[in-house]
Design an enzyme around this catalytic site. Structure first.
Site, PDB file in Angstrom:
ATOM      1  N   SER A 148       0.861  -1.128   0.011  1.00 13.92           N
ATOM      2  CA  SER A 148      -0.034   0.041   0.058  1.00 13.92           C
ATOM      3  C   SER A 148       1.007   1.162  -0.040  1.00 13.92           C
ATOM      4  O   SER A 148       1.750   1.257  -0.653  1.00 13.92           O
ATOM      5  CB  SER A 148      -0.871  -0.031   0.968  1.00 13.92           C
ATOM      6  OG  SER A 148      -1.781   0.933   1.133  1.00 13.92           O
ATOM      7  N   TYR A 162      -4.665   8.153  -6.728  1.00 10.62           N
ATOM      8  CA  TYR A 162      -3.735   7.189  -6.359  1.00 10.62           C
ATOM      9  C   TYR A 162      -4.160   6.530  -4.936  1.00 10.62           C
ATOM     10  O   TYR A 162      -4.233   5.310  -4.573  1.00 10.62           O
ATOM     11  CB  TYR A 162      -2.249   7.585  -6.229  1.00 10.62           C
ATOM     12  CG  TYR A 162      -1.255   6.938  -5.675  1.00 10.62           C
ATOM     13  CD1 TYR A 162      -0.787   5.669  -6.310  1.00 10.62           C
ATOM     14  CD2 TYR A 162      -0.639   7.250  -4.495  1.00 10.62           C
ATOM     15  CE1 TYR A 162       0.336   5.008  -5.660  1.00 10.62           C
ATOM     16  CE2 TYR A 162       0.391   6.583  -3.589  1.00 10.62           C
ATOM     17  CZ  TYR A 162       0.743   5.281  -4.273  1.00 10.62           C
ATOM     18  OH  TYR A 162       1.936   4.620  -3.749  1.00 10.62           O
ATOM     19  N   LYS A 166      -4.681   2.436  -2.958  1.00 12.15           N
ATOM     20  CA  LYS A 166      -4.056   2.110  -1.864  1.00 12.15           C
ATOM     21  C   LYS A 166      -4.737   1.913  -0.678  1.00 12.15           C
ATOM     22  O   LYS A 166      -4.592   0.899   0.014  1.00 12.15           O
ATOM     23  CB  LYS A 166      -2.882   3.013  -1.599  1.00 12.15           C
ATOM     24  CG  LYS A 166      -1.941   3.042  -2.661  1.00 12.15           C
ATOM     25  CD  LYS A 166      -1.327   1.844  -3.117  1.00 12.15           C
ATOM     26  CE  LYS A 166      -0.060   1.943  -4.162  1.00 12.15           C
ATOM     27  NZ  LYS A 166       0.491   0.671  -4.259  1.00 12.15           N
TER      28      LYS A 166
END
Length: 279
Positions: A148, A162, A166
């Site tokens: 992550s 983004y 994650k």
């Protein structure tokens, strides 16, 4: 068996293994005596990475194999992992490192970037886990490691495309951990800070000034430092691996009750499992 037994030998598969954290981890695992399969898109980078990993082997009999593949293509990653298992042997460890970031202001990021980030960062990891897990279940041990980010613990300016991917890996790891624990397979989720990788240097090209300023407040780590933290975390059978004190503090403050809640949910799940679902 402690996690150290998992990486004292056997077969490690790494996506994104041609550079950065993946390559650094592969070298450490080869030095531990593991056979290593490296998966990444660029054949020339894979060939160079293979030479680097081979130099770190404990024994020349150890295999270091490469498989060019785009992890976002489900059938391709399934085929590459099937070939790795056939050529190198049953898997003890999967480290899903493949991923990238393309920071920017939300309305300036093309929709295609959002789609590609989900395909690579999230679905690419899911596909790899699905491809390797049946073989791990068959041998009754192993570990899945998902990469992550600090941006998977807290949303950060400039990472609207983004951070969600994650965060998704964090949720996936928590759900998967509970489900496969009875099979003798562990799960780890890693929260690296900014790391000096080729991918990080690429994201610097589109990073807004605000994002860059936020990043300057935390220490940047080398791929080797993050890889060492990952291997140490596997040795200690840690679910959450947060390299560097800043990430460790962020993880503790963002998840103060996770361990207690996970224990309670595991108890509920164990009580409801049918004999067919147990190993």
């Amino acid at each position: 068996m402690r996690g150290g037994g998992i990486i004292a030998g056997g077969h490690a598969i790494l996506t994104g293994g041609s550079s950065g954290i993946g390559l650094a981890a592969a070298k450490l695992l080869a030095a531990r005596g593991m056979h290593v399969s490296l998966l990444a898109r660029d054949s020339s980078r894979l060939a160079a990475a293979q030479e680097e990993v081979e130099r770190e082997r404990r024994d020349r009999a150890q295999r270091v194999a490469t498989f060019p593949v785009d992890v976002a293509e489900r059938e391709a990653i399934e085929g590459a992992i099937a070939r790795a298992l056939g050529e190198v042997g049953p898997p003890n460890l999967l480290i899903a490192c493949a991923g990238f970031s393309r920071p920017g202001r939300f309305l300036e990021i093309p929709p295609e970037d959002f789609e590609r980030l989900v395909a690579v960062n999230y679905l690419g990891s899911v596909y790899a886990v699905r491809a390797v897990l049946p073989a791990m279940r068959k041998v009754g041990r192993g570990r899945i490691v998902l990469i992550s980010s600090g941006a998977g613990l807290i949303g950060i300016f400039g990472y609207s495309s983004y951070s969600p991917t994650k965060f998704a890996l964090r949720g996936f790891a928590e759900a998967l951990r509970a489900e496969i624990k009875p099979w003798g397979i562990g799960v780890s989720i890693v929260y690296p800070p900014d790391t000096e990788t080729p991918g990080f240097r690429e994201e610097e090209r589109t990073k807004p000034a605000e994002t860059r300023r936020i990043g300057e407040t935390a220490r940047r780590l080398s791929p080797e430092a993050v890889a060492r933290a990952i291997v140490e975390g596997i040795d200690r059978e840690r679910f959450a691996i947060a390299p560097g004190w800043e990430m460790a503090l962020l993880h503790r403050t963002a998840n103060p009750f996770r361990a207690v809640i996970s224990w309670y949910l595991d108890r509920l799940a164990a009580g409801a499992s049918s004999p067919r679902e147990k190993p």
